[in-house]
Design a protein around this motif. Sequence first.
Motif, PDB file in Angstrom:
ATOM      1  N   GLY A   1      60.500  37.647  42.759  1.00 34.99           N
ATOM      2  CA  GLY A   1      60.016  37.775  44.129  1.00 34.99           C
ATOM      3  C   GLY A   1      59.076  36.644  44.513  1.00 34.99           C
ATOM      4  N   MET A   2      58.149  36.302  43.623  1.00 35.93           N
ATOM      5  CA  MET A   2      57.196  35.222  43.899  1.00 35.93           C
ATOM      6  C   MET A   2      57.915  33.881  44.037  1.00 35.93           C
ATOM      7  N   THR A   3      58.931  33.681  43.202  1.00 37.00           N
ATOM      8  CA  THR A   3      59.705  32.435  43.278  1.00 37.00           C
ATOM      9  C   THR A   3      60.413  32.333  44.624  1.00 37.00           C
ATOM     10  N   LEU A   4      61.014  33.436  45.062  1.00 35.65           N
ATOM     11  CA  LEU A   4      61.696  33.438  46.358  1.00 35.65           C
ATOM     12  C   LEU A   4      60.710  33.213  47.504  1.00 35.65           C
ATOM     13  N   GLN A   5      59.503  33.746  47.373  1.00 36.32           N
ATOM     14  CA  GLN A   5      58.481  33.483  48.391  1.00 36.32           C
ATOM     15  C   GLN A   5      58.148  31.993  48.439  1.00 36.32           C
ATOM     16  N   GLN A   6      58.007  31.390  47.254  1.00 38.37           N
ATOM     17  CA  GLN A   6      57.710  29.953  47.188  1.00 38.37           C
ATOM     18  C   GLN A   6      58.847  29.127  47.787  1.00 38.37           C
ATOM     19  N   LEU A   7      60.055  29.665  47.720  1.00 36.68           N
ATOM     20  CA  LEU A   7      61.225  28.988  48.286  1.00 36.68           C
ATOM     21  C   LEU A   7      61.427  29.337  49.770  1.00 36.68           C
ATOM     22  N   ASP A   8      60.399  29.960  50.365  1.00 37.34           N
ATOM     23  CA  ASP A   8      60.434  30.343  51.788  1.00 37.34           C
ATOM     24  C   ASP A   8      61.578  31.304  52.100  1.00 37.34           C
ATOM     25  N   GLN A   9      61.778  32.256  51.195  1.00 37.40           N
ATOM     26  CA  GLN A   9      62.785  33.295  51.401  1.00 37.40           C
ATOM     27  C   GLN A   9      62.134  34.671  51.258  1.00 37.40           C
ATOM     28  N   PRO A  10      61.149  34.974  52.139  1.00 39.48           N
ATOM     29  CA  PRO A  10      60.369  36.208  51.980  1.00 39.48           C
ATOM     30  C   PRO A  10      61.194  37.488  52.100  1.00 39.48           C
ATOM     31  N   LYS A  11      62.239  37.460  52.949  1.00 36.62           N
ATOM     32  CA  LYS A  11      63.061  38.668  53.090  1.00 36.62           C
ATOM     33  C   LYS A  11      63.801  38.981  51.799  1.00 36.62           C
ATOM     34  N   LEU A  12      64.268  37.941  51.112  1.00 34.41           N
ATOM     35  CA  LEU A  12      64.939  38.140  49.824  1.00 34.41           C
ATOM     36  C   LEU A  12      63.933  38.557  48.746  1.00 34.41           C
ATOM     37  N   ALA A  13      62.699  38.087  48.887  1.00 37.85           N
ATOM     38  CA  ALA A  13      61.668  38.395  47.890  1.00 37.85           C
ATOM     39  C   ALA A  13      61.265  39.866  47.918  1.00 37.85           C
ATOM     40  N   MET A  14      61.262  40.465  49.109  1.00 39.29           N
ATOM     41  CA  MET A  14      60.700  41.803  49.280  1.00 39.29           C
ATOM     42  C   MET A  14      61.254  42.862  48.327  1.00 39.29           C
ATOM     43  N   PRO A  15      62.583  43.031  48.199  1.00 41.48           N
ATOM     44  CA  PRO A  15      63.069  44.115  47.331  1.00 41.48           C
ATOM     45  C   PRO A  15      62.696  43.927  45.860  1.00 41.48           C
ATOM     46  N   TYR A  16      62.561  42.675  45.425  1.00 45.03           N
ATOM     47  CA  TYR A  16      62.204  42.437  44.023  1.00 45.03           C
ATOM     48  C   TYR A  16      60.738  42.787  43.761  1.00 45.03           C
ATOM     49  N   ILE A  17      59.871  42.422  44.694  1.00 48.90           N
ATOM     50  CA  ILE A  17      58.454  42.762  44.519  1.00 48.90           C
ATOM     51  C   ILE A  17      58.261  44.268  44.668  1.00 48.90           C
ATOM     52  N   GLN A  18      59.010  44.871  45.577  1.00 50.94           N
ATOM     53  CA  GLN A  18      58.964  46.336  45.718  1.00 50.94           C
ATOM     54  C   GLN A  18      59.390  47.008  44.418  1.00 50.94           C
ATOM     55  N   ARG A  19      60.439  46.502  43.800  1.00 48.01           N
ATOM     56  CA  ARG A  19      60.919  47.066  42.532  1.00 48.01           C
ATOM     57  C   ARG A  19      59.874  46.892  41.429  1.00 48.01           C
ATOM     58  N   SER A  20      59.185  45.763  41.451  1.00 51.71           N
ATOM     59  CA  SER A  20      58.124  45.511  40.473  1.00 51.71           C
ATOM     60  C   SER A  20      57.041  46.583  40.567  1.00 51.71           C
ATOM     61  N   VAL A  21      56.667  46.928  41.806  1.00 53.70           N
ATOM     62  CA  VAL A  21      55.639  47.960  42.016  1.00 53.70           C
ATOM     63  C   VAL A  21      56.146  49.324  41.549  1.00 53.70           C
ATOM     64  N   GLU A  22      57.424  49.603  41.796  1.00 61.21           N
ATOM     65  CA  GLU A  22      58.011  50.877  41.361  1.00 61.21           C
ATOM     66  C   GLU A  22      57.985  51.001  39.842  1.00 61.21           C
ATOM     67  N   LEU A  23      58.248  49.885  39.161  1.00 67.82           N
ATOM     68  CA  LEU A  23      58.278  49.903  37.697  1.00 67.82           C
ATOM     69  C   LEU A  23      56.880  49.936  37.093  1.00 67.82           C
ATOM     70  N   ASN A  24      55.902  49.380  37.810  1.00 69.45           N
ATOM     71  CA  ASN A  24      54.522  49.370  37.307  1.00 69.45           C
ATOM     72  C   ASN A  24      53.559  49.629  38.461  1.00 69.45           C
ATOM     73  N   PRO A  25      53.366  50.906  38.815  1.00 68.66           N
ATOM     74  CA  PRO A  25      52.514  51.253  39.960  1.00 68.66           C
ATOM     75  C   PRO A  25      51.056  50.818  39.812  1.00 68.66           C
ATOM     76  N   GLU A  26      50.630  50.498  38.598  1.00 65.55           N
ATOM     77  CA  GLU A  26      49.234  50.104  38.396  1.00 65.55           C
ATOM     78  C   GLU A  26      49.001  48.621  38.649  1.00 65.55           C
ATOM     79  N   ASP A  27      50.057  47.861  38.921  1.00 67.47           N
ATOM     80  CA  ASP A  27      49.914  46.425  39.165  1.00 67.47           C
ATOM     81  C   ASP A  27      49.508  46.203  40.624  1.00 67.47           C
ATOM     82  N   ASN A  28      48.221  46.064  40.845  1.00 73.11           N
ATOM     83  CA  ASN A  28      47.704  45.938  42.209  1.00 73.11           C
ATOM     84  C   ASN A  28      48.041  44.577  42.820  1.00 73.11           C
ATOM     85  N   ASP A  29      48.161  43.550  41.986  1.00 70.69           N
ATOM     86  CA  ASP A  29      48.537  42.230  42.491  1.00 70.69           C
ATOM     87  C   ASP A  29      49.939  42.281  43.094  1.00 70.69           C
ATOM     88  N   ALA A  30      50.848  42.948  42.389  1.00 68.46           N
ATOM     89  CA  ALA A  30      52.214  43.077  42.899  1.00 68.46           C
ATOM     90  C   ALA A  30      52.224  43.889  44.188  1.00 68.46           C
TER      91      ALA A  30
END
Length: 221
Positions: free
Chosen positions: A109-138
């Motif tokens: 997700g962060m890589t896609l954000q750096q590549l200016d593709q925020p819409k593509l990044a969103m589901p991956y970062i969302q999935r990251s939060v689902e897998l680790n709800p304690e990751d506040n940075d994500a």
Amino acid sequence: MNKNEQGIQYMQEGKWEEAAKVFSEAIEENPNDAVSYINFGNVLTAVGEVAKAENFYNKAISIDENAGAAYYALGNLYYDNDKLMAAKDQFEKAIKVGLQNSDCYFMLGMTLQQLDQPKLAMPYIQRSVELNPEDNDARFQYALCLANAELYEELIKVLEEVLERDPKHADALYNLGVAYAGHLEDAEKALECFTKALEAQSDHMLAANGKKIMEQLLAEQ
């Protein structure tokens, strides 16, 4: 404790030479064990031997094409060296071969954000939060994706979740203030958020500017 476990312990202690020695022995004893090559690559990455580390990760993949940890490690190596397209490809491969790791989804997700593709990044970062709800940075990065997509109701909810875990998260407070000001047109709530952001980080220039604008707006009412 086997040699790979011993080497990982040395790495955790910052004993890079000892770790390299143990992983090297593990490779000699079992040259077809992809894990040992990945671990040796991690040592080389840690001490800045990027080209050598890349070779070890690729060797691991040549032994086991489903070695998700090797693709993930390569992705991090490329990301840290601003080879973003190469990083994206490796993170995608890691997920494709079954690496269900919150960090891998986050980095893609962060890589896609750096590549200016925020819409593509969103589901991956969302999935990251689902897998680790304690990751506040994500969680905060997910909020930024929501802000970019102008999904303000969900944005406010997620920012409040960030602040539940870290009440002095200055950037979350600032972004919440922006949401209150722009979406809900609640100048008082926005001012409160900007003020708290400055209490948490006195040099937060964006929050200072937001606070000034809200104070002027309220004074005119």
